[in-house]
Design a protein around this motif. Structure first.
Motif: not given
Ligand code: NAD
Length: 320
Positions: A180-185
């Motif tokens: 969690p908190r990775m960026r999707l882009n």
């Protein structure tokens, strides 16, 4: 009084999880970030706490932190290829000047400092799996050179401060981490696949998909960082999950998890994309008693839940 720790890159993916961990351990946490790739939403839950402070500051510039410091975790740096290819000079500066500034602060405050190095210092490795004695195969003038060489310099100056100034230093070589908190882009395979599945787009695999990666869940990494910081070992230590998977198989796992009926499509491999990456974690096992606990099925499920619950517009947001 509780121990005081400075965490650079605090608003980023890993930095924010480290803030949580050290808050939970009862530390006074000072987060520092210039938000170049980070997001304040990752740490906004900490603002009401009296043992959390935040400095909006570029660590490549002189750092002033009042009061004592027991520890410094230097995590500020663009970390995904999409970021460091867009901001190559800042990437080199934060690895070089930012690390130098943090080491100067550690020396002045008599603090122990841990730096976030990376498996990228092994480049496109000729040895498999990679142990800490391997020196790497990096192209300094290739597109990834800005990141790889910044981190190699970071290790060198950190070791020099240890040897010449007696600063207590720790060097962690982090392999692909997710959660969690990775960026999707952010351009990395895992969020890219999940983002495509959530948008109902085909999953893009670069090359023939036979290149392998090994993914470590963020909670396991944070535990490894904590143990290394508390250890008395100043040479580099790999932390990562040795469970290797090809990108093609991984894309299929994501499709299964998301229940999506989209296809997998193949595109040409980017320049200098490493073909294989797997950590040898013998040192972490022997020195720190550390090994990953969270399997990919469990970690992937938690990460998917996080992405699924993001506001819809996040799915279509372009990189910063
Ligand atoms: P991230 O982009 O989410 O976080 C990095 C943070 O550093 C961001 O909040 C950014 O705004 C901040 N930052 C960048 N330059 C700065 C500067 N000059 N001054 C102040 N703040 C600055 O990336 P992440 O995945 O959380 O990575 C954190 C660290 O871990 C990086 O040093 C990265 O090289 C290292 N690392 C990460 C991984 C991984 O799998 N995520 C693997 C190997 C190494």
């Amino acid at each position: 009084m509780g121990k005081r720790i400075l965490i650079t890159g605090a608003a980023g993916f890993l930095g924010s999880h480290l803030c949580d961990r050290f808050i939970n351990e009862g530390y006074h946490v000072i987060g520092m970030d210039n938000l170049i790739t980070g997001d304040m939403r990752n740490i906004e839950h900490l603002f009401p706490l009296s043992n959390f402070e935040f400095y909006h500051h570029d660590v490549s510039k002189f750092i002033h932190v009042p009061g004592e410091l027991d520890y410094i975790l230097h995590f500020a740096s663009p970390a995904s290829p999409i970021d460091y290819l867009k901001i190559p000079i800042q990437t080199l500066k934060v690895g070089a000047l930012g690390t130098h500034n943090c080491l100067g602060l550690a020396r002045a405050k008599n603090a122990r400092m841990l730096v976030a190095s990376t498996s990228e210092i092994y480049g496109d490795p000729l040895v498999h799996p990679q142990n800490e004695e391997y020196w790497g195969n990096v192209n300094p003038v290739g597109p990834r050179g800005v990141y790889d060489e910044a981190k190699r310099y970071m290790e060198a100056i950190t070791m020099a401060y240890h040897t010449f100034h007696g600063v207590q230093t720790r060097i962690i070589r982090i392999f692909n981490t997710y959660g969690p908190r990775m960026r999707l882009n952010d351009g990395r395979a895992l969020p890219a696949f999940i983002g495509q599945a959530l948008r109902g787009e085909d999953l893009t695999v670069f090359g023939d998909g036979s290149q392998t990666r090994s993914f470590c869940y963020v909670d396991d990494l944070v535990e490894g960082i904590y143990r290394l910081l508390m250890s008395d070992y100043e040479k580099p230590v790999n932390i990562g999950n040795p469970n290797e998977i090809s990108l093609k198989d991984f894309a299929e796992e994501v499709l299964k998890l998301t229940g999506s009926s989209v296809k997998i499509i193949y595109k040409p491999l980017p320049v200098d994309d490493p073909k294989q990456r797997r950590p040898d974690i013998t040192k972490a096992q022997e020195l720190l008693g550390w090994e990953p606990k969270v399997g990919r099925a469990e970690g992937l499920k938690k990460t998917y839940e996080y992405f699924k619950n993001l506001p819809q517009e996040e799915l279509y947001k372009q990189p910063k």
